[in-house]
Design an enzyme around this catalytic site. Sequence first.
Site, mmCIF file in Angstrom:
data_model
loop_
_atom_site.group_PDB
_atom_site.id
_atom_site.type_symbol
_atom_site.label_atom_id
_atom_site.label_comp_id
_atom_site.label_asym_id
_atom_site.label_seq_id
_atom_site.Cartn_x
_atom_site.Cartn_y
_atom_site.Cartn_z
ATOM 1 C CG ASP A 77 2.768 -14.242 43.755
ATOM 2 O OD1 ASP A 77 3.749 -14.288 42.970
ATOM 3 O OD2 ASP A 77 1.871 -13.390 43.650
ATOM 4 C CG ASP A 79 4.184 -16.545 39.398
ATOM 5 O OD1 ASP A 79 2.957 -16.574 39.586
ATOM 6 O OD2 ASP A 79 4.897 -15.551 39.692
ATOM 7 C CG ASP A 161 6.706 -9.090 32.164
ATOM 8 O OD1 ASP A 161 7.542 -9.946 32.541
ATOM 9 O OD2 ASP A 161 5.870 -8.583 32.944
HETATM 10 P P1 ATP Z 1 5.081 -10.143 41.608
HETATM 11 O O1 ATP Z 1 6.170 -9.986 42.574
HETATM 12 O O2 ATP Z 1 4.221 -8.949 41.481
HETATM 13 O O3 ATP Z 1 4.295 -11.424 41.740
HETATM 14 P P2 ATP Z 1 5.869 -11.344 39.113
HETATM 15 O O4 ATP Z 1 7.015 -11.037 38.223
HETATM 16 O O5 ATP Z 1 5.840 -12.697 39.721
HETATM 17 O O6 ATP Z 1 5.837 -10.214 40.198
HETATM 18 P P3 ATP Z 1 3.256 -11.938 38.117
HETATM 19 O O7 ATP Z 1 2.199 -10.984 37.744
HETATM 20 O O8 ATP Z 1 3.048 -12.823 39.287
HETATM 21 O O9 ATP Z 1 4.572 -11.078 38.287
HETATM 22 O O10 ATP Z 1 3.547 -12.804 36.814
HETATM 23 C C1 ATP Z 1 4.421 -13.934 36.836
HETATM 24 C C2 ATP Z 1 5.287 -13.942 35.600
HETATM 25 O O11 ATP Z 1 4.477 -14.070 34.435
HETATM 26 C C3 ATP Z 1 6.091 -12.666 35.364
HETATM 27 O O12 ATP Z 1 7.284 -12.691 36.087
HETATM 28 C C4 ATP Z 1 6.315 -12.720 33.880
HETATM 29 O O13 ATP Z 1 7.345 -13.618 33.551
HETATM 30 C C5 ATP Z 1 5.020 -13.312 33.364
HETATM 31 N N1 ATP Z 1 4.041 -12.245 33.033
HETATM 32 C C6 ATP Z 1 3.102 -11.712 33.840
HETATM 33 N N2 ATP Z 1 2.388 -10.774 33.225
HETATM 34 C C7 ATP Z 1 2.871 -10.690 31.977
HETATM 35 C C8 ATP Z 1 2.553 -9.897 30.832
HETATM 36 N N3 ATP Z 1 1.579 -8.985 30.873
HETATM 37 N N4 ATP Z 1 3.280 -10.099 29.697
HETATM 38 C C9 ATP Z 1 4.252 -11.034 29.660
HETATM 39 N N5 ATP Z 1 4.603 -11.784 30.705
HETATM 40 C C10 ATP Z 1 3.943 -11.643 31.849
HETATM 41 MG MG MG Z 2 4.289 -13.525 40.911
#
Ligand code: ATP
Ligand code: MG
Length: 452
Positions: A77, A79, A161
Site C-alpha cells: 500500500d 503511505d 520506527d
Molecule cells: P507495510 O508493507 O506493512 O505496509 P509499512 O512500513 O508501510 O509496511 P505501515 O504500517 O503501513 O508500514 O506504516 C507506514 C509507516 O508509518 C511506516 O513505514 C513507519 O514509517 C510509520 N509507522 C507505522 N507504525 C509505526 C509505529 N508503531 N511507530 C513508528 N512509526 C510507525
Molecule cells: Mg504501508
Amino acid sequence: MFNNLIDKVTTYFSGTDENRSGPEQRQDIPRDQHNVSRSAISEPAKKVLSRLNNAGYEAYLVGGGVRDILLGGQPKDFDIATSATPEEVHELFRNSRLIGRRFRIVHVLFGREVIEVTTFRGNAADADEEDDDDDRRTSEHGQLLRDNVYGSMQEDAVRRDFTVNALYYCIRDFTVVDFTNGMSDLKKRQVRLIGDPETRYREDPVRMLRAIRFAAKLGFTIEPETEAPIHKLAPLLTHIPPARLFEEVLKLFSAGYGEVTYDLLSDYNLLAPLFPETAAAIANGESDQLIRQALRNTDKRIAQGKSVTPYFLFAALLWPALQAEWRRRQDNGDPVQPALHSAIGWVIGQQVQATSIPRRFSGPMKEIWELQIRLPRRQGKRSLVTLSHPRFRAAYDFLLVREDAGEIEPGLGQWWTEFQELDEKGQERMLSELGSATGPKKRKRKKPAKKD
Ligand code: ATP
Ligand code: MG
C-alpha cells in the site's frame, strides 16, 4: 524537574535531539542515484501527492511504499506524509475520512485502494508542557497513548520506527530524502530502529513485532542494538489492547513469510505475549509441528495469490494449547467429547485476554476443532452429515495438515479426498467397504454407564 528543564533548554538551543543516536543529516538523493520510478507508484497515490503539492503543501511518499520500490518489490500500500493537517487533507479530498485517535490520520479512498495520509509529526522528546494536554499522552510504562503533535519533516522522520521506513520520495523533483541513514541500512539489509531502542520499544511495544515482521518479509537482519532489548521488553506487549494485537498477528502471518516469522517470534520471546497458552504448552513439550506445517501451507497459498482465513490460522496457532488442555481434562476423567468442548471454551477464554478473536472467526475456529473428532467417525449416515457441514472444507484441510505434520497416521485424509468427489453410488460403496473393514455394521448395545 529542574534537570528536565535544563534538558529542554539544551535541546531547544542546540536544535538537535541528543537522545537520538546516529548522524541525522538530511541527504537528498537525486533521481539518477536511486531506482524509484514514478511508474511504480499507483495512480491514486500520485493523485493525492500532486493535489497536496498543488494546494501548496509539502507531500511525500513514505514508509513501505518507498522501501519496497527501492528493494525492487511491489508495495502493499502507499503511505503519504504531508505538512497539511488532517482537516486540511480532508477538505481537499471528498473521498476521504478522518480516522484514529492514537494517531489521527486521513484515509483517501479510491475504490478498494486506500491511501493513508499522515501529517508530519513532532518530536516526542521536544514536547512542551503545553503539548501535555490531549494531544500527547504517555502511560506509566512509557507507552505513547496518543501522538498528535505536528512538526517538521525532519521531526516526522525521527518519529518513525525503522530507518528503512523513514525514506521520503518527492514526485516533484524525484529525489529521495533520507534523515536517518535509511539508504545505507537498506544496502546493508538491516532493520534498525531510529533513536534509543529501549525508549522506542517502551513508547510502542508493537515495534518489536514490526521489527520481526520486516526482518522476515525483507529477509533483513535485525541490527544488534535494535535486537538487544527485545528479550527483556517482550512482556510489555501485554499492555497493548487485544484488538490491536489481533490485527498485528494477522499482519505477521499473512504476509507470506509465516514460518520464518514464527521462528523469529519464538527466538525473541515474542510468542508468549501473543499466544500465552500455546507458548506454555510448547515449553511443556507439546509439539509445534502442526503450526509449522500450517504456516508452510499458508506461505505457499499466499505465493500463489490465494487468500488465508484468520480462523484457520488461529485454529493452528492455538492447537498445541488445545491439545494440552484437552488431554488434561481427559486425564481428569472427562470423556473425549465433553473434554474437547470444555477445553475449547477455556482456550478461547484465555486467548482473548492476549489477542481478541472476533466472533466471526472464533465460531468457525471452534467448528474446525470440533469436526476433528467427527472426521474419523464415518459409519452410516455420519459421513454425509459431516460432509454437508458448512465448515467441512476447512476441517478437512486442517486434518490434512495434521497428517502432514505427522500428528496422526495418514489415511483418513485420503479417504475424505476420495469420498467427497464421488457420486452417491461411489460413496455408498466406500461406506460399505468401510463397514466390512471395521467389522459388522451391527451396532453393539451400549453398556449402561457405570455409576459409582
Ligand atoms: P507495510 O508493507 O506493512 O505496509 P509499512 O512500513 O508501510 O509496511 P505501515 O504500517 O503501513 O508500514 O506504516 C507506514 C509507516 O508509518 C511506516 O513505514 C513507519 O514509517 C510509520 N509507522 C507505522 N507504525 C509505526 C509505529 N508503531 N511507530 C513508528 N512509526 C510507525
Ligand atoms: Mg504501508
